[in-house]
Design an enzyme around this catalytic site. Structure first.
Site, short mmCIF file in Angstrom:
data_model
loop_
_atom_site.label_atom_id
_atom_site.label_comp_id
_atom_site.label_asym_id
_atom_site.label_seq_id
_atom_site.Cartn_x
_atom_site.Cartn_y
_atom_site.Cartn_z
N ASN A 49 76.19 -13.77 9.73
CA ASN A 49 75.10 -12.79 9.73
C ASN A 49 74.99 -12.15 11.11
O ASN A 49 75.22 -12.79 12.14
CB ASN A 49 73.77 -13.38 9.25
CG ASN A 49 73.35 -14.64 9.95
OD1 ASN A 49 74.16 -15.40 10.45
ND2 ASN A 49 72.05 -14.86 10.00
N GLU A 51 72.24 -9.92 13.02
CA GLU A 51 70.89 -9.36 12.99
C GLU A 51 70.75 -8.24 14.01
O GLU A 51 71.61 -8.04 14.88
CB GLU A 51 69.87 -10.47 13.24
CG GLU A 51 69.94 -11.52 12.13
CD GLU A 51 68.88 -12.60 12.24
OE1 GLU A 51 68.21 -12.71 13.29
OE2 GLU A 51 68.74 -13.35 11.25
N GLU A 62 77.73 -12.97 3.96
CA GLU A 62 78.58 -12.71 2.79
C GLU A 62 79.08 -11.27 2.78
O GLU A 62 80.25 -11.01 2.48
CB GLU A 62 77.81 -12.98 1.50
CG GLU A 62 77.37 -14.42 1.32
CD GLU A 62 76.00 -14.70 1.89
OE1 GLU A 62 75.64 -14.11 2.94
OE2 GLU A 62 75.28 -15.53 1.30
N CYS A 95 71.82 -13.96 -1.06
CA CYS A 95 70.66 -13.14 -1.44
C CYS A 95 71.07 -12.19 -2.58
O CYS A 95 72.26 -12.04 -2.90
CB CYS A 95 70.12 -12.37 -0.24
SG CYS A 95 71.10 -10.91 0.19
N CYS A 98 73.69 -9.54 -1.73
CA CYS A 98 75.05 -10.09 -1.58
C CYS A 98 75.64 -10.46 -2.93
O CYS A 98 76.84 -10.28 -3.17
CB CYS A 98 75.04 -11.29 -0.65
SG CYS A 98 74.75 -10.81 1.08
N1 THU Z 1 71.31 -14.56 5.38
C1 THU Z 1 72.66 -14.53 5.17
O1 THU Z 1 73.45 -14.15 6.04
N2 THU Z 1 73.11 -14.94 3.96
C2 THU Z 1 72.33 -15.48 2.98
O2 THU Z 1 72.86 -15.89 1.97
C3 THU Z 1 70.89 -15.56 3.16
C4 THU Z 1 70.35 -14.94 4.40
C5 THU Z 1 70.82 -14.19 6.72
C6 THU Z 1 70.15 -12.87 6.81
C7 THU Z 1 69.31 -13.08 8.06
O3 THU Z 1 70.10 -12.81 9.21
C8 THU Z 1 68.98 -14.55 8.05
O4 THU Z 1 69.91 -15.15 7.17
C9 THU Z 1 67.57 -14.88 7.59
O5 THU Z 1 67.29 -14.26 6.38
#
Ligand code: THU
Length: 138
Positions: A49, A51, A62, A95, A98
């Site tokens: 991820n 941010e 993902e 999520c 994804c």
């Molecule tokens: N996040 C992911 O990268 N994948 C997931 O399956 C769930 C959430 C990340 C997004 C964000 O950077 C952090 O987790 C908190 O939501």
């Protein structure tokens, strides 16, 4: 092979996902996620991820992995397996966005969720039933 969560076939994907997770840029949530995708060509591609100070700009692990896989030649139907790892007690499922992004490239995708202690295997079609796909646009 990928219908057994403890198959050694998952090892390269898990390694790639943990490695990618170490690179996660998650200063706001402090929730680091790693993902890895296996393509029909045998490539394992990781993602983490990423941010952003403008929160909605953030990208999930993902979809980061998916973007890299497409750039490496992945086409619809070419996804074989996926892994999502986090270092928290409760396993992290992809999520909704994804799930939708992944189903574009594989209807029957085994998705392994893992942390340091446990694993859980799902199928993408179970995580996103009655999905909207390109077929609905015809
Ligand atoms: N996040 C992911 O990268 N994948 C997931 O399956 C769930 C959430 C990340 C997004 C964000 O950077 C952090 O987790 C908190 O939501």
């Amino acid at each position: 092979m990928y219908d057994d969560p403890h198959s050694p076939a998952w090892t390269p994907l898990l390694e790639a996902a943990w490695k990618a997770r170490d690179c996660a840029h998650a200063p706001y949530s402090r929730f680091q996620v790693g993902a890895a995708l296996l393509t029909a060509g045998g490539e394992v591609i990781g993602g983490c991820n990423v941010e952003n100070a403008a929160y909605p700009v953030s990208l999930c692990a993902e979809r980061g992995a998916l973007s890299a896989a497409v750039a490496a030649g992945l086409r619809p139907g070419g996804l074989v397996a996926a892994v999502v790892v986090t270092d928290v007690a409760e396993l992290t499922p992809p999520c909704g966005a994804c799930r939708q992004a992944l189903i574009e490239f594989a209807g029957h995708l085994p998705v392994l969720l893992a942390n340091r202690h446990t694993r859980q295997l799902h199928r993408l079609e179970d995580l996103l039933p009655h999905s909207f796909t390109g077929g609905h646009l015809r």
